[in-house]
Design a protein around this motif. Structure first.
Motif, PDB file in Angstrom:
ATOM      1  N   VAL A  30       0.843  -1.197   0.000  1.00 16.15           N
ATOM      2  CA  VAL A  30       0.000   0.000   0.000  1.00 16.15           C
ATOM      3  C   VAL A  30       0.880   1.250   0.000  1.00 16.15           C
ATOM      4  O   VAL A  30       0.640   2.195  -0.756  1.00 16.15           O
ATOM      5  N   GLN A  31       1.917   1.237   0.808  1.00 13.14           N
ATOM      6  CA  GLN A  31       2.854   2.354   0.854  1.00 13.14           C
ATOM      7  C   GLN A  31       3.532   2.542  -0.514  1.00 13.14           C
ATOM      8  O   GLN A  31       3.657   3.662  -1.001  1.00 13.14           O
ATOM      9  N   GLN A  32       3.942   1.449  -1.134  1.00 12.10           N
ATOM     10  CA  GLN A  32       4.569   1.509  -2.457  1.00 12.10           C
ATOM     11  C   GLN A  32       3.598   2.053  -3.493  1.00 12.10           C
ATOM     12  O   GLN A  32       3.985   2.838  -4.359  1.00 12.10           O
ATOM     13  N   ALA A  33       2.355   1.630  -3.433  1.00 16.56           N
ATOM     14  CA  ALA A  33       1.345   2.117  -4.376  1.00 16.56           C
ATOM     15  C   ALA A  33       1.207   3.636  -4.263  1.00 16.56           C
ATOM     16  O   ALA A  33       1.170   4.340  -5.283  1.00 16.56           O
ATOM     17  N   HIS A  34       1.155   4.139  -3.050  1.00 16.94           N
ATOM     18  CA  HIS A  34       1.034   5.583  -2.850  1.00 16.94           C
ATOM     19  C   HIS A  34       2.271   6.300  -3.383  1.00 16.94           C
ATOM     20  O   HIS A  34       2.152   7.343  -4.017  1.00 16.94           O
ATOM     21  N   GLN A  35       3.462   5.735  -3.153  1.00 15.78           N
ATOM     22  CA  GLN A  35       4.694   6.332  -3.663  1.00 15.78           C
ATOM     23  C   GLN A  35       4.749   6.294  -5.189  1.00 15.78           C
ATOM     24  O   GLN A  35       5.411   7.124  -5.806  1.00 15.78           O
ATOM     25  N   SER A  36       4.066   5.340  -5.790  1.00 22.34           N
ATOM     26  CA  SER A  36       4.050   5.205  -7.248  1.00 22.34           C
ATOM     27  C   SER A  36       2.958   6.048  -7.891  1.00 22.34           C
ATOM     28  O   SER A  36       2.740   5.967  -9.094  1.00 22.34           O
ATOM     29  N   GLY A  37       2.227   6.814  -7.079  1.00 24.47           N
ATOM     30  CA  GLY A  37       1.220   7.716  -7.622  1.00 24.47           C
ATOM     31  C   GLY A  37      -0.202   7.212  -7.582  1.00 24.47           C
ATOM     32  O   GLY A  37      -1.108   7.878  -8.089  1.00 24.47           O
ATOM     33  N   VAL A  38      -0.427   6.057  -6.998  1.00 25.89           N
ATOM     34  CA  VAL A  38      -1.788   5.539  -6.873  1.00 25.89           C
ATOM     35  C   VAL A  38      -2.425   6.229  -5.667  1.00 25.89           C
ATOM     36  O   VAL A  38      -2.007   6.031  -4.534  1.00 25.89           O
ATOM     37  N   GLU A  39      -3.409   7.089  -5.936  1.00 24.46           N
ATOM     38  CA  GLU A  39      -4.020   7.857  -4.852  1.00 24.46           C
ATOM     39  C   GLU A  39      -5.097   7.075  -4.118  1.00 24.46           C
ATOM     40  O   GLU A  39      -5.249   7.204  -2.913  1.00 24.46           O
ATOM     41  N   LEU A  41      -6.831   3.215  -3.598  1.00 26.50           N
ATOM     42  CA  LEU A  41      -6.762   1.769  -3.828  1.00 26.50           C
ATOM     43  C   LEU A  41      -8.163   1.251  -4.135  1.00 26.50           C
ATOM     44  O   LEU A  41      -9.053   1.327  -3.299  1.00 26.50           O
ATOM     45  N   THR A  42      -8.325   0.743  -5.323  1.00 23.83           N
ATOM     46  CA  THR A  42      -9.627   0.204  -5.723  1.00 23.83           C
ATOM     47  C   THR A  42      -9.790  -1.206  -5.157  1.00 23.83           C
ATOM     48  O   THR A  42      -8.795  -1.872  -4.844  1.00 23.83           O
ATOM     49  N   PRO A  43     -11.023  -1.664  -5.030  1.00 18.49           N
ATOM     50  CA  PRO A  43     -11.226  -3.049  -4.580  1.00 18.49           C
ATOM     51  C   PRO A  43     -10.498  -4.057  -5.472  1.00 18.49           C
ATOM     52  O   PRO A  43      -9.968  -5.054  -4.985  1.00 18.49           O
ATOM     53  N   ASN A  44     -10.439  -3.796  -6.773  1.00 19.74           N
ATOM     54  CA  ASN A  44      -9.740  -4.684  -7.699  1.00 19.74           C
ATOM     55  C   ASN A  44      -8.242  -4.741  -7.385  1.00 19.74           C
ATOM     56  O   ASN A  44      -7.645  -5.821  -7.377  1.00 19.74           O
ATOM     57  N   LEU A  45      -7.629  -3.588  -7.114  1.00 21.79           N
ATOM     58  CA  LEU A  45      -6.202  -3.546  -6.792  1.00 21.79           C
ATOM     59  C   LEU A  45      -5.931  -4.269  -5.475  1.00 21.79           C
ATOM     60  O   LEU A  45      -4.976  -5.032  -5.355  1.00 21.79           O
ATOM     61  N   ASP A  51      -4.115 -11.617  -3.908  1.00 19.67           N
ATOM     62  CA  ASP A  51      -3.945 -12.807  -4.755  1.00 19.67           C
ATOM     63  C   ASP A  51      -2.488 -13.063  -5.127  1.00 19.67           C
ATOM     64  O   ASP A  51      -2.074 -14.210  -5.268  1.00 19.67           O
ATOM     65  N   LYS A  52      -1.727 -11.999  -5.314  1.00 19.84           N
ATOM     66  CA  LYS A  52      -0.336 -12.134  -5.775  1.00 19.84           C
ATOM     67  C   LYS A  52       0.657 -12.311  -4.620  1.00 19.84           C
ATOM     68  O   LYS A  52       1.833 -12.564  -4.858  1.00 19.84           O
ATOM     69  N   THR A  53       0.205 -12.165  -3.391  1.00 18.32           N
ATOM     70  CA  THR A  53       1.085 -12.388  -2.236  1.00 18.32           C
ATOM     71  C   THR A  53       1.184 -13.885  -1.994  1.00 18.32           C
ATOM     72  O   THR A  53       0.172 -14.575  -1.852  1.00 18.32           O
ATOM     73  N   THR A  54       2.404 -14.377  -1.967  1.00 17.26           N
ATOM     74  CA  THR A  54       2.622 -15.825  -1.788  1.00 17.26           C
ATOM     75  C   THR A  54       3.469 -16.092  -0.555  1.00 17.26           C
ATOM     76  O   THR A  54       4.277 -15.255  -0.145  1.00 17.26           O
ATOM     77  N   GLU A  55       3.268 -17.255   0.008  1.00 14.89           N
ATOM     78  CA  GLU A  55       4.094 -17.690   1.134  1.00 14.89           C
ATOM     79  C   GLU A  55       5.269 -18.487   0.577  1.00 14.89           C
ATOM     80  O   GLU A  55       5.086 -19.409  -0.207  1.00 14.89           O
ATOM     81  N   LEU A  56       6.459 -18.090   0.974  1.00 11.30           N
ATOM     82  CA  LEU A  56       7.666 -18.776   0.500  1.00 11.30           C
ATOM     83  C   LEU A  56       7.930 -20.000   1.353  1.00 11.30           C
ATOM     84  O   LEU A  56       7.683 -19.987   2.564  1.00 11.30           O
TER      85      LEU A  56
END
Length: 58
Positions: A30-39, A41-45, A51-56
């Motif tokens: 979320v912090q990275q998204a804000h730094q990248s200009g995403v003002e 966060l949509t439900p889709n994002l 979904d893309k977070t994985t456990e190693l």
């Protein structure tokens, strides 16, 4: 350990976020998204971040 590859999820981000908990990966994403200009966060994002977070494997 959990991981999120931001590429293709957060516009303009090629970073891989790793942390001990899924919640910390999400917080950093979320912090990275804000730094990248995403003002806003949509439900889709948010769904994509989850979904893309994985456990190693240990």
């Amino acid at each position: 350990m959990f991981e999120l590859n931001c590429h293709g999820v957060i516009p303009g981000c090629d970073r891989v976020i790793r942390a001990e908990s899924q919640a910390e990966v999400f917080r950093r994403a979320v912090q990275q998204a804000h730094q990248s200009g995403v003002e806003k966060l949509t439900p889709n994002l948010i769904d994509q971040l989850r979904d893309k977070t994985t456990e190693l494997p240990n």
